[in-house]
Scaffold this motif. Structure first.
Motif, PDB file in Angstrom:
ATOM      1  N   UNK A  57       0.811  -1.205   0.000  1.00 43.89           N
ATOM      2  CA  UNK A  57       0.000   0.000   0.000  1.00 43.89           C
ATOM      3  C   UNK A  57       0.855   1.270   0.000  1.00 43.89           C
ATOM      4  N   UNK A  58       2.168   1.098  -0.141  1.00 35.25           N
ATOM      5  CA  UNK A  58       3.053   2.264  -0.220  1.00 35.25           C
ATOM      6  C   UNK A  58       2.896   2.912  -1.589  1.00 35.25           C
ATOM      7  N   UNK A  59       3.071   4.232  -1.641  1.00 35.67           N
ATOM      8  CA  UNK A  59       2.990   4.922  -2.916  1.00 35.67           C
ATOM      9  C   UNK A  59       4.136   4.524  -3.834  1.00 35.67           C
ATOM     10  N   UNK A  60       5.265   4.217  -3.244  1.00 37.31           N
ATOM     11  CA  UNK A  60       6.403   3.705  -4.001  1.00 37.31           C
ATOM     12  C   UNK A  60       6.804   2.379  -3.372  1.00 37.31           C
ATOM     13  N   UNK A  61       6.901   1.344  -4.192  1.00 36.86           N
ATOM     14  CA  UNK A  61       7.092   0.007  -3.660  1.00 36.86           C
ATOM     15  C   UNK A  61       8.341  -0.629  -4.253  1.00 36.86           C
ATOM     16  N   UNK A  62       9.158  -1.246  -3.377  1.00 38.46           N
ATOM     17  CA  UNK A  62      10.414  -1.841  -3.839  1.00 38.46           C
ATOM     18  C   UNK A  62      10.196  -3.062  -4.713  1.00 38.46           C
ATOM     19  N   UNK A  63       9.197  -3.851  -4.417  1.00 39.16           N
ATOM     20  CA  UNK A  63       8.972  -5.087  -5.153  1.00 39.16           C
ATOM     21  C   UNK A  63       9.564  -6.279  -4.423  1.00 39.16           C
ATOM     22  N   UNK A  64       8.997  -7.476  -4.677  1.00 41.74           N
ATOM     23  CA  UNK A  64       9.397  -8.679  -3.959  1.00 41.74           C
ATOM     24  C   UNK A  64      10.843  -9.067  -4.232  1.00 41.74           C
ATOM     25  N   UNK A  65      11.336  -8.775  -5.441  1.00 44.67           N
ATOM     26  CA  UNK A  65      12.718  -9.131  -5.743  1.00 44.67           C
ATOM     27  C   UNK A  65      13.682  -8.339  -4.850  1.00 44.67           C
ATOM     28  N   UNK A  66      13.472  -7.042  -4.715  1.00 51.51           N
ATOM     29  CA  UNK A  66      14.341  -6.218  -3.884  1.00 51.51           C
ATOM     30  C   UNK A  66      14.215  -6.604  -2.415  1.00 51.51           C
ATOM     31  N   UNK A  67      12.988  -6.907  -2.003  1.00 50.74           N
ATOM     32  CA  UNK A  67      12.770  -7.307  -0.613  1.00 50.74           C
ATOM     33  C   UNK A  67      13.481  -8.628  -0.320  1.00 50.74           C
ATOM     34  N   UNK A  68      13.377  -9.585  -1.248  1.00 49.59           N
ATOM     35  CA  UNK A  68      14.041 -10.880  -1.057  1.00 49.59           C
ATOM     36  C   UNK A  68      15.555 -10.716  -1.012  1.00 49.59           C
ATOM     37  N   UNK A  69      16.085  -9.869  -1.889  1.00 45.83           N
ATOM     38  CA  UNK A  69      17.539  -9.623  -1.874  1.00 45.83           C
ATOM     39  C   UNK A  69      17.979  -9.032  -0.539  1.00 45.83           C
ATOM     40  N   UNK A  70      17.160  -8.106  -0.008  1.00 45.60           N
ATOM     41  CA  UNK A  70      17.503  -7.467   1.265  1.00 45.60           C
ATOM     42  C   UNK A  70      17.463  -8.475   2.411  1.00 45.60           C
ATOM     43  N   UNK A  71      16.474  -9.366   2.410  1.00 48.58           N
ATOM     44  CA  UNK A  71      16.366 -10.370   3.473  1.00 48.58           C
ATOM     45  C   UNK A  71      17.538 -11.341   3.411  1.00 48.58           C
ATOM     46  N   UNK A  72      17.906 -11.752   2.209  1.00 44.99           N
ATOM     47  CA  UNK A  72      19.037 -12.663   2.059  1.00 44.99           C
ATOM     48  C   UNK A  72      20.339 -12.015   2.553  1.00 44.99           C
ATOM     49  N   UNK A  73      20.464 -10.705   2.328  1.00 49.97           N
ATOM     50  CA  UNK A  73      21.692 -10.000   2.718  1.00 49.97           C
ATOM     51  C   UNK A  73      21.714  -9.638   4.198  1.00 49.97           C
ATOM     52  N   UNK A  74      20.588  -9.822   4.877  1.00 49.86           N
ATOM     53  CA  UNK A  74      20.478  -9.459   6.291  1.00 49.86           C
ATOM     54  C   UNK A  74      20.910 -10.642   7.154  1.00 49.86           C
ATOM     55  N   UNK A  75      22.029 -10.475   7.841  1.00 49.16           N
ATOM     56  CA  UNK A  75      22.563 -11.569   8.655  1.00 49.16           C
ATOM     57  C   UNK A  75      21.635 -11.938   9.794  1.00 49.16           C
ATOM     58  N   UNK A  76      20.773 -11.027  10.204  1.00 45.49           N
ATOM     59  CA  UNK A  76      19.883 -11.289  11.324  1.00 45.49           C
ATOM     60  C   UNK A  76      18.555 -11.923  10.891  1.00 45.49           C
ATOM     61  N   UNK A  77      18.324 -12.048   9.577  1.00 45.55           N
ATOM     62  CA  UNK A  77      17.070 -12.628   9.103  1.00 45.55           C
ATOM     63  C   UNK A  77      17.006 -14.105   9.424  1.00 45.55           C
TER      64      UNK A  77
END
Length: 498
Positions: free
Chosen positions: A323-343
């Motif tokens: 519901x954000x006016x600008x949305x990163x998309x699932x690909x960017x979100x997945x990349x961020x989660x993979x890169x997050x050592x705490x995920x």
């Protein structure tokens, strides 16, 4: 909208009006004779020669009016009087006609009358069991093949006044008749269904062609397959773009900004104008691939607020929820989660599953665009014809509105014609005038001794838009139906010195 019209009885009474012979002096500014039969002959004389002549009953012009969309020749009026028949026969011979087409059944024009006037010409007939059926027979002569009608005109078959001037509208779209009951006559409904028109246009206000009659007619029509296919394809494009947005993200153009603003070359944002139709399916949301990398326009919205700068600023503030006016998309979100050592592994697994599912939807949607819409998807939009109405507050205004459609600003007209809006027997021949290019022109309505304001306005506009109309005017009928003062007034509007 129109509130009142002539009743059938009043219409017949009005049609019975003819100017007395003593009032019908020859006049270069008229097509006129001592009666309606000879006025029709005067109009036909302007054709010079004509291979086809249409023949209609003189004391009830309904069939002549319906035939106004027929092409190639004039109409002559006839009755059972031997003297009238002799005049009509002579004119058919003068025209060198080889075909006489009778409009209406034997109750309208008898076989004996048709043979009496035809001479050496062959005789055929366009007729139905009643006026509605005869209008259908005329329609079928114009459109013998099923499903080839792009437009149909509807007019009241009892008052006739709007159909009277409808014949001047260019093209071969037929005029079919209603009866004011709120439901279409069966003959009319069946013909509209056969023609499957893309557009149905009522001639006259809601008192002439009722809204229910127009809507019923439109439902019997059909959106052209090409238009339906375009709409169905747009659905597929939209689904594909939305699938890409879920995976790749999107930008929302700020409130108040239009698609044209985004496409504006001074902003430098859109990739190509050729992509505009695709962009429109999801606008104000756009894909990153829709945007040039050097786009710096202040037109992106982030969580409801316009950015202070450009696309980069929107990227920096992109939200993580749909519901954000600008949305990163699932690909960017997945990349961020993979890169997050705490995920957690659970979070990583859920993100991966969501991305896989979204990619499958995207792949399927792209394949559907490539394959094109199915027949079923197209059929969803072939639901009916567009509704339209050409009307004014009264018959004079409606006639002016029809003239403006047929000859906008006088374009294409060689002459302006005026007919009496009440005693319109003479005007029943007017729909045939455009069968000869040199005679084509708008037919407006006047009163016996008055030019209505809307008629005045249209004629002035036609002259201003088409100066070649200067002095080009003919009254239909003698001064018993159109006074000399009206002829003078019309010529004055056309700036012809008297």
């Amino acid at each position: 909208m129109r509130k009142s019209f002539l009743t059938l009885g009043a219409a017949i009474a009005a049609l019975s009006l003819v100017a007395p012979a003593t009032a019908m002096a020859a006049d270069a500014d008229r097509y006129a004779g001592p009666n309606r039969y000879e006025t029709a002959i005067a109009v036909a004389s302007a054709f010079g020669t004509a291979d086809v002549v249409y023949l209609a009953r003189g004391d009830q012009q309904v069939d002549a009016v319906s035939g106004g969309k027929l092409q190639t020749g004039p109409v002559l009026l006839v009755n059972e009087d031997a003297a009238v028949q002799a005049l009509v026969k002579s004119k058919i011979a003068d025209l060198k006609a080889t075909k006489v087409v009778v409009l209406g059944g034997e109750g309208a024009v008898s076989e004996a009358a048709a043979k009496a006037v035809a001479g050496d010409a062959t005789v055929s007939r366009l007729a139905g069991a009643n006026r509605f059926g005869t209008a259908v027979a005329i329609s079928k002569s114009l459109h013998p093949s099923d499903g080839d009608g792009t437009e149909v005109y509807l007019a009241n078959g009892l008052t006739l006044v709007d159909a009277l001037v409808g014949g001047q509208i260019k093209g071969n779209a037929p005029i079919l008749l209603t009866n004011g009951s709120g439901t279409l006559p069966k003959e009319t409904a069946d013909e509209i269904k056969r023609l499957a028109p893309a557009k149905v246009t009522a001639l006259g206000g809601e008192g002439a062609v009722l809204p229910s009659e127009l809507t019923e007619a439109a439902k019997l029509g059909k959106t052209p397959t090409a238009n339906a296919e375009t709409k169905a394809r747009a659905d597929l494009v939209k689904a594909s773009r939305e699938a890409h947005m879920a995976v790749e993200g999107w930008y929302t153009i700020a409130d108040g900004k239009t698609l044209n603003d985004f496409m504006d070359t001074t902003n430098g944002c859109a990739v190509t104008d050729a992509n505009k139709d695709n962009l429109a399916t999801t606008f104000p949301k756009v894909l990153a691939t829709d945007i040039k990398t050097n786009c710096a326009a202040n037109i992106f919205a982030v969580d409801g607020a316009t950015t202070a700068g450009n696309k980069a600023a929107a990227d920096a503030k992109a939200g993580d929820t749909t519901d954000a006016k600008t949305y990163k998309g699932l690909q960017a979100i997945d990349d961020a989660i993979k890169a997050n050592a705490e995920a957690t592994n659970t979070a990583k697994g859920q993100s991966a599953d969501a991305l896989i599912a979204a990619n499958k939807v995207m792949t399927d949607a792209d394949a559907a665009v490539s394959a094109g819409p199915t027949k079923e998807q197209i059929a969803k939009y072939e639901t009916g014809a567009a509704e339209n109405r050409i009307a004014g507050n009264n018959r004079f205004e409606t006639a002016a509105a029809i003239a403006a459609v047929a000859y906008p600003n006088g374009t294409g007209a060689a002459m302006v014609y005026a007919a009496n809006g009440s005693a319109f027997a003479d005007a029943s021949v007017a729909g045939y005038l455009d069968n000869k290019t040199e005679l084509a022109g708008p037919v407006v309505l006047v009163a016996l001794d008055t030019i209505p304001a809307t008629t005045d306005a249209y004629v002035k506009a036609a002259k201003a838009g088409h100066p070649a109309l200067a002095g080009k005017f003919k009254a239909l009928g003698g001064n018993g139906v159109i006074a000399d003062s009206v002829v003078t007034g019309m010529l004055d509007l056309l700036k012809q010195a008297r």
